[in-house]
Design a protein around this motif. Structure first.
Motif, PDB file in Angstrom:
ATOM      1  N   ARG A 102       0.796  -1.223  -0.028  1.00 20.13           N
ATOM      2  CA  ARG A 102       0.441  -0.245   0.014  1.00 20.13           C
ATOM      3  C   ARG A 102       0.748   1.389   0.113  1.00 20.13           C
ATOM      4  O   ARG A 102       0.201   2.374   0.719  1.00 20.13           O
ATOM      5  CB  ARG A 102      -1.096  -0.366   1.128  1.00 20.13           C
ATOM      6  CG  ARG A 102      -1.510  -1.197   1.798  1.00 20.13           C
ATOM      7  CD  ARG A 102      -3.079  -1.016   2.220  1.00 20.13           C
ATOM      8  NE  ARG A 102      -2.181  -1.070   3.733  1.00 20.13           N
ATOM      9  CZ  ARG A 102      -2.305  -2.115   4.269  1.00 20.13           C
ATOM     10  NH1 ARG A 102      -2.835  -3.273   3.947  1.00 20.13           N
ATOM     11  NH2 ARG A 102      -1.778  -1.794   5.341  1.00 20.13           N
ATOM     12  N   HIS A 103       1.859   1.274  -0.984  1.00 16.92           N
ATOM     13  CA  HIS A 103       3.545   2.665  -0.649  1.00 16.92           C
ATOM     14  C   HIS A 103       3.101   2.454  -2.593  1.00 16.92           C
ATOM     15  O   HIS A 103       2.988   2.047  -2.488  1.00 16.92           O
ATOM     16  CB  HIS A 103       3.833   2.447  -0.219  1.00 16.92           C
ATOM     17  CG  HIS A 103       4.547   1.917   1.387  1.00 16.92           C
ATOM     18  ND1 HIS A 103       3.272   1.288   2.393  1.00 16.92           N
ATOM     19  CD2 HIS A 103       5.095   2.529   2.207  1.00 16.92           C
ATOM     20  CE1 HIS A 103       4.381   1.250   3.205  1.00 16.92           C
ATOM     21  NE2 HIS A 103       5.175   2.495   3.077  1.00 16.92           N
ATOM     22  N   ARG A 123       1.002   6.224   1.754  1.00 12.90           N
ATOM     23  CA  ARG A 123       0.837   4.800   2.131  1.00 12.90           C
ATOM     24  C   ARG A 123      -0.976   4.814   2.148  1.00 12.90           C
ATOM     25  O   ARG A 123      -1.083   6.363   2.992  1.00 12.90           O
ATOM     26  CB  ARG A 123       1.570   4.835   2.679  1.00 12.90           C
ATOM     27  CG  ARG A 123       0.470   3.362   3.874  1.00 12.90           C
ATOM     28  CD  ARG A 123       1.856   3.105   5.143  1.00 12.90           C
ATOM     29  NE  ARG A 123       2.264   4.542   5.832  1.00 12.90           N
ATOM     30  CZ  ARG A 123       3.314   4.971   6.686  1.00 12.90           C
ATOM     31  NH1 ARG A 123       4.513   3.777   6.698  1.00 12.90           N
ATOM     32  NH2 ARG A 123       2.796   5.654   7.981  1.00 12.90           N
ATOM     33  N   LYS A 124      -1.328   4.114   1.627  1.00 17.57           N
ATOM     34  CA  LYS A 124      -2.927   3.729   2.410  1.00 17.57           C
ATOM     35  C   LYS A 124      -2.599   2.586   3.798  1.00 17.57           C
ATOM     36  O   LYS A 124      -2.692   2.448   3.738  1.00 17.57           O
ATOM     37  CB  LYS A 124      -3.625   3.247   0.986  1.00 17.57           C
ATOM     38  CG  LYS A 124      -5.341   3.146   1.251  1.00 17.57           C
ATOM     39  CD  LYS A 124      -5.833   3.898   0.014  1.00 17.57           C
ATOM     40  CE  LYS A 124      -5.854   4.318  -0.522  1.00 17.57           C
ATOM     41  NZ  LYS A 124      -6.335   5.838  -1.163  1.00 17.57           N
ATOM     42  N   SER A 125      -3.763   3.869   4.705  1.00 20.64           N
ATOM     43  CA  SER A 125      -3.613   3.136   5.905  1.00 20.64           C
ATOM     44  C   SER A 125      -5.017   1.961   5.525  1.00 20.64           C
ATOM     45  O   SER A 125      -5.186   2.315   4.563  1.00 20.64           O
ATOM     46  CB  SER A 125      -3.778   4.185   7.358  1.00 20.64           C
ATOM     47  OG  SER A 125      -5.044   4.679   6.787  1.00 20.64           O
ATOM     48  N   ARG A 129      -6.925   6.195   4.578  1.00 19.23           N
ATOM     49  CA  ARG A 129      -6.790   7.195   4.754  1.00 19.23           C
ATOM     50  C   ARG A 129      -5.373   7.461   3.714  1.00 19.23           C
ATOM     51  O   ARG A 129      -4.548   6.363   3.918  1.00 19.23           O
ATOM     52  CB  ARG A 129      -5.708   8.593   6.249  1.00 19.23           C
ATOM     53  CG  ARG A 129      -7.143   8.863   6.844  1.00 19.23           C
ATOM     54  CD  ARG A 129      -6.863   8.896   8.280  1.00 19.23           C
ATOM     55  NE  ARG A 129      -5.758   8.457   8.789  1.00 19.23           N
ATOM     56  CZ  ARG A 129      -5.932   7.971   9.830  1.00 19.23           C
ATOM     57  NH1 ARG A 129      -7.481   7.593   9.864  1.00 19.23           N
ATOM     58  NH2 ARG A 129      -5.307   6.809  10.299  1.00 19.23           N
ATOM     59  N   ASP A 130      -4.643   8.530   3.590  1.00 25.04           N
ATOM     60  CA  ASP A 130      -3.408   8.841   2.563  1.00 25.04           C
ATOM     61  C   ASP A 130      -2.245   9.501   3.218  1.00 25.04           C
ATOM     62  O   ASP A 130      -2.962  10.724   4.031  1.00 25.04           O
ATOM     63  CB  ASP A 130      -3.741   9.270   1.788  1.00 25.04           C
ATOM     64  CG  ASP A 130      -4.588   8.470  -0.133  1.00 25.04           C
ATOM     65  OD1 ASP A 130      -4.252   7.317   0.554  1.00 25.04           O
ATOM     66  OD2 ASP A 130      -4.541   9.361  -0.858  1.00 25.04           O
ATOM     67  N   GLU A 131      -1.161   8.675   3.850  1.00 27.65           N
ATOM     68  CA  GLU A 131      -0.315   9.532   4.673  1.00 27.65           C
ATOM     69  C   GLU A 131       1.147   9.400   3.344  1.00 27.65           C
ATOM     70  O   GLU A 131       1.663   8.983   2.717  1.00 27.65           O
ATOM     71  CB  GLU A 131      -0.003   8.843   5.616  1.00 27.65           C
ATOM     72  CG  GLU A 131      -1.508   8.262   6.534  1.00 27.65           C
ATOM     73  CD  GLU A 131      -0.673   7.200   7.689  1.00 27.65           C
ATOM     74  OE1 GLU A 131       0.304   6.435   7.028  1.00 27.65           O
ATOM     75  OE2 GLU A 131      -1.778   6.905   8.581  1.00 27.65           O
TER      76      GLU A 131
END
Ligand SMILES: Cc1cc2nc3c(=O)[nH]c(=O)nc-3n(C[C@H](O)[C@H](O)[C@H](O)COP(=O)(O)OP(=O)(O)OC[C@H]3O[C@@H](n4cnc5c(N)ncnc54)[C@H](O)[C@@H]3O)c2cc1C
Length: 505
Positions: A102-103, A123-125, A129-131
């Motif tokens: 998810r990166h 990164r999709k948590s 959420r997008d971090e």
């Protein structure tokens, strides 16, 4: 905030990313590496595509890794088995522990002062959420494939809004799609379309393949009898090695024959199709391409499955142009109407270099389309970066294996010389050809402007030839005039960086 640092950062956990990790672990055991993968699973193409019948269209004896025999009796293999093969390789070698899922990598910036890449990802948590995430590495290895993952290619389809049925693209196959008993029209004539036709025809009411122009189709046995016999009498590694060379030799022979004697090849291929479909079938209209053999990828079908589907009456081919979609189907320019409950747009991919990331070197944006490809692996003017692009006329993995081993040789050579930076310098070489030459496929033509170019001579040529690449990537010296090895002065060390290897000590 501490930033994780690795010697090598691999982009993508598909066939090539796992290949790269295997080679690093084996040939550069002291290097730390990480794989960043935008999806949630290993497998790339073989995890993404879920349409009915998804399978390889080259033989797995050359599409398997050199280091891991393909022992499944099916040489033309279902997609699931290929995904399992890649995943098993990653698990058994402990590669999966080094993957961060998810990166999605968005950019990479090289700094000569720091001799490293700063890689930015999203990164999709698990909560969706997008971090933002930042990592650094000394060498960036793109194994991101060659096409956009977010969506496939769909051309302008006139009147599509009026159509009352369902429209699906093979790259985003809906899990809930029920097609048994339904009238299906598949638009396209490439590998995906010819795979879908027999697979869907098993239960659909009727399947029509609608193509603007035909493609060369060759049938081959799903099982390779010689390879299967060899496996019974020889150790797996030997049987695999022999079968692999047998198939490389055969593919090279067919390709060379097509290049040198295209008319002879064309006649032979069409004769086979006539034998399959019988004298009453209009092979001239539906199976005679306008281009020469191997100007586009040929479609391999296992055990004549597509021809069988046509002969059984469950599938048919229409060669025509779309005039407009109607409420009930598609009206063609000839005036014919195809009624459909489901339309599948097997219209291809959107090619994308380097996973679509933004690249910059010392603050300057890199326009990939203006670079030259060094041995088909690195880019002129871009330090410490390699990428995998496999063959279009043979199995992808043959070249991926060569590139992965080459990158390890390069890294070891740099260590032995004590240099941090390697940059291909094209000097007076100019672009004389696109990355892939003499290949007229639409998806290729749409993209080549933004891909690196070829120069006039080696090492700036990109071969579609396993033997030449073996000489260029495996047997030639790493050091040559086109590669600049250097140690630009380092900036005072940045306190926030730490290597994971150092941190672990
Ligand atoms: C339907 C289909 C059938 C095919 N059949 C064959 C065949 O029979 N024989 C053959 O030789 N080749 C075939 N190919 C070509 C095929 O792509 C290769 O065989 C092989 O799977 C490529 O492996 P790869 O790891 O290089 O790329 P991919 O399989 O595309 O994997 C790339 C990985 O990188 C990840 N990635 C991409 N961009 C980013 C980013 N920005 N950030 C993080 N992760 C990223 C992706 O999520 C993916 O997991 C086929 C391709 C398709 C689409």
């Amino acid at each position: 905030m501490a930033v994780d640092h690795f010697d090598v950062l691999i982009m993508g956990a598909g066939l090539s990313g796992i290949d790269a990790a295997h080679h690093l672990q084996k040939l550069c055991p002291n290097k730390s590496y990480v794989i960043l993968e935008q999806r949630e699973r290993i497998g790339g193409t073989w995890d993404l595509f879920r349409y009915p019948g998804i399978r390889s269209d080259s033989d797995m004896l050359t599409m398997g890794y050199t280091f891991r025999p393909w022992t499944n009796p099916k040489a033309i293999s279902p997609g699931d088995d290929i995904r399992d093969y890649i995943t098993d390789t990653a698990r058994e070698e402990g590669i999966d522990r080094n993957i961060r899922f998810r990166h999605h990598i968005t950019s990479a910036a090289w700094s000569s002062q720091d001799a490293k890449w700063t890689v930015s990802a999203v990164r999709k948590s698990p909560a969706g959420r997008d971090e933002p995430v930042t990592l650094t590495c000394n060498f960036l290895f793109s194994c991101a494939g060659y096409y956009r993952y977010s969506a496939g290619y769909t051309p302008e389809l006139p009147g599509i809004g009026r159509f009352q049925g369902r429209v699906v693209h093979p790259q985003a196959w809906p899990e809930d799609l029920v097609y048994s008993g339904k009238r299906v029209v598949i638009i396209g004539s490439g590998a995906t379309a010819v795979t879908l036709v027999p697979a869907m025809a098993k239960t659909a009411g009727h399947v029509t393949m609608l193509q603007r122009s035909p493609t060369y189709i060759i049938s081959a046995p799903e099982q390779d009898t010689i390879a299967n016999r060899l496996r019974r009498v020889l150790p797996a590694t030997w049987a695999y090695r022999l079968s692999r060379w047998k198939n490389v030799a055969f593919m090279t022979y067919v390709y060379q024959l097509s290049q040198r004697f295209p008319n002879f090849m064309k006649t032979s291929l069409l004769k086979k199709v006539r034998e399959e479909l019988g004298p009453d079938f209009d092979v001239e209209t539906h199976f005679t391409p306008r281009y020469k053999p191997w100007e586009q990828r040929m479609c391999l079908i296992p055990d004549s499955d597509m021809f069988q589907a046509i002969k059984s009456g469950r599938a048919s081919v229409v060669t025509d142009h779309i005039d407009t979609f109607t409420e009930n189907g598609i009206k063609l320019q000839s005036g014919q109407e195809l009624e459909a409950d489901i339309v599948v747009t097997a219209t291809g991919l959107v090619m994308q270099a380097l996973g679509g990331i933004e690249l910059s070197v010392d603050g300057r944006r890199v326009d990939t389309g203006k670079t030259l490809a060094y041995k088909g692996v690195m880019l002129s003017g871009v330090p410490n970066l390699a990428s995998v692009f496999g063959y279009i006329n043979a199995s992808w993995t043959l070249k991926a294996d060569l590139i992965c081993a080459y990158v390890c040789r390069l890294l070891n050579f740099m260590d032995s010389k004590g240099v941090r930076q390697v940059t291909p310098q094209s000097g007076d070489q100019t672009a004389v050809a696109p990355f892939v030459e003499n290949f007229s496929s639409g998806y290729m033509q749409r993209a080549l402007a933004s891909w690196p170019k070829q120069g006039a001579k080696a090492p700036w040529r990109v071969y579609q030839n396993y033997v030449r690449d073996t000489i260029s990537l495996k047997w030639s010296s790493v050091d040559n005039d086109a590669l600049e090895f250097s140690n630009p002065p380092l900036a005072p060390s940045a306190p926030e960086s730490r290597t994971l290897v150092e941190a672990a000590k």
